[in-house]
Scaffold this active site. Sequence first.
Site, PDB file in Angstrom:
ATOM      1  N   LYS A   1       2.796 -27.274 -26.223  1.00 46.38           N
ATOM      2  CA  LYS A   1       2.465 -28.497 -26.969  1.00 46.38           C
ATOM      3  C   LYS A   1       3.634 -29.487 -26.957  1.00 46.38           C
ATOM      4  O   LYS A   1       3.439 -30.679 -26.755  1.00 46.38           O
ATOM      5  CB  LYS A   1       2.090 -28.155 -28.428  1.00 46.38           C
TER       6      LYS A   1
ATOM      7  N   ARG B   1      12.170 -18.734 -23.862  1.00 47.03           N
ATOM      8  CA  ARG B   1      12.693 -19.875 -24.610  1.00 47.03           C
ATOM      9  C   ARG B   1      13.767 -19.418 -25.601  1.00 47.03           C
ATOM     10  O   ARG B   1      14.731 -20.120 -25.859  1.00 47.03           O
ATOM     11  CB  ARG B   1      11.537 -20.571 -25.345  1.00 47.03           C
TER      12      ARG B   1
HETATM   13  P1  ADP Z   1       5.533 -22.817 -32.467  1.00 50.32           P
HETATM   14  O1  ADP Z   1       4.326 -23.638 -32.127  1.00 50.32           O
HETATM   15  O2  ADP Z   1       6.418 -22.544 -31.323  1.00 50.32           O
HETATM   16  O3  ADP Z   1       5.215 -21.585 -33.270  1.00 50.32           O
HETATM   17  P2  ADP Z   1       6.482 -24.875 -34.329  1.00 50.32           P
HETATM   18  O4  ADP Z   1       7.728 -25.558 -33.949  1.00 50.32           O
HETATM   19  O5  ADP Z   1       5.216 -25.670 -34.281  1.00 50.32           O
HETATM   20  O6  ADP Z   1       6.452 -23.614 -33.417  1.00 50.32           O
HETATM   21  O7  ADP Z   1       6.601 -24.267 -35.808  1.00 50.32           O
HETATM   22  C1  ADP Z   1       7.638 -23.409 -36.188  1.00 50.32           C
HETATM   23  C2  ADP Z   1       7.366 -22.854 -37.584  1.00 50.32           C
HETATM   24  O8  ADP Z   1       7.317 -23.936 -38.535  1.00 50.32           O
HETATM   25  C3  ADP Z   1       6.045 -22.127 -37.766  1.00 50.32           C
HETATM   26  O9  ADP Z   1       6.115 -20.767 -37.375  1.00 50.32           O
HETATM   27  C4  ADP Z   1       5.826 -22.281 -39.279  1.00 50.32           C
HETATM   28  O10 ADP Z   1       6.642 -21.397 -40.019  1.00 50.32           O
HETATM   29  C5  ADP Z   1       6.345 -23.680 -39.538  1.00 50.32           C
HETATM   30  N1  ADP Z   1       5.262 -24.683 -39.408  1.00 50.32           N
HETATM   31  C6  ADP Z   1       5.189 -25.665 -38.481  1.00 50.32           C
HETATM   32  N2  ADP Z   1       4.067 -26.391 -38.638  1.00 50.32           N
HETATM   33  C7  ADP Z   1       3.406 -25.852 -39.682  1.00 50.32           C
HETATM   34  C8  ADP Z   1       2.166 -26.133 -40.327  1.00 50.32           C
HETATM   35  N3  ADP Z   1       1.393 -27.149 -39.927  1.00 50.32           N
HETATM   36  N4  ADP Z   1       1.806 -25.355 -41.372  1.00 50.32           N
HETATM   37  C9  ADP Z   1       2.575 -24.359 -41.791  1.00 50.32           C
HETATM   38  N5  ADP Z   1       3.738 -24.021 -41.224  1.00 50.32           N
HETATM   39  C10 ADP Z   1       4.162 -24.750 -40.187  1.00 50.32           C
END
Ligand code: ADP
Length: 190
Positions: free
Chosen positions: A14, A128
């Site tokens: 993403k 990563r």
């Molecule tokens: P990935 O898609 O690689 O898991 P992200 O960078 O999108 O990583 O998110 C990292 C962490 O941030 C998630 O594992 C969660 O703990 C938190 N997080 C991110 N976006 C959300 C969301 N929309 N709702 C709840 N927690 C979130």
Amino acid sequence: MLNIVLFGPPGAGKGTQSEKIIDQYKLVHLSTGDLFRKHLGEGTELGKLAQKYMDEGNLVPDEVVIGMVKDKIATTIDPQGFIFDGFPRTVAQAVALEDMLNDFDTSISGMIALDVPDEELKKRLLERGKTSGRVDDQDETKIDNRIQVYKNETLPVAEFYEKQGKYNKIHGVGAIEEIYLAIRRVMDGL
Ligand code: ADP
């Protein structure tokens, strides 16, 4: 406005695809993961609160995430549209997002869902983890938990948009440019 939800499990690509999309379509990138990591880096209260959830690969509570997104939308001046990356991750977040956009007389144009098999996700995340410095990328148990959380709590969000006729699935394995081309085809039809 063109408002896109870029959807998919952790490691689906993403972030990579968002960068290409924002360049070309001049959209504002709203990544909740990036926003949380920014707070973490700055040592804010919000960052401290989020850290324990993030480190374990669990979701940060809805009200915290929703408040942060509301703030970001409200403080963005005259956007041509948003690309939501990593949000909404629960149906409650999707409902809240609808309300927020409604207040600005706009809505989600479409969801683009990147489809990648679990084994490939694990491989990518561990790779990563060697350079990202993210603790949630460095431990197989945490990665498994994130994929499980995605299946249990986040997949219903795809159904939410499917019911609205806004769901578009893209095969997320292969060359980055090929995947981006498939995304563009969908976006240009929205
Ligand atoms: P990935 O898609 O690689 O898991 P992200 O960078 O999108 O990583 O998110 C990292 C962490 O941030 C998630 O594992 C969660 O703990 C938190 N997080 C991110 N976006 C959300 C969301 N929309 N709702 C709840 N927690 C979130």
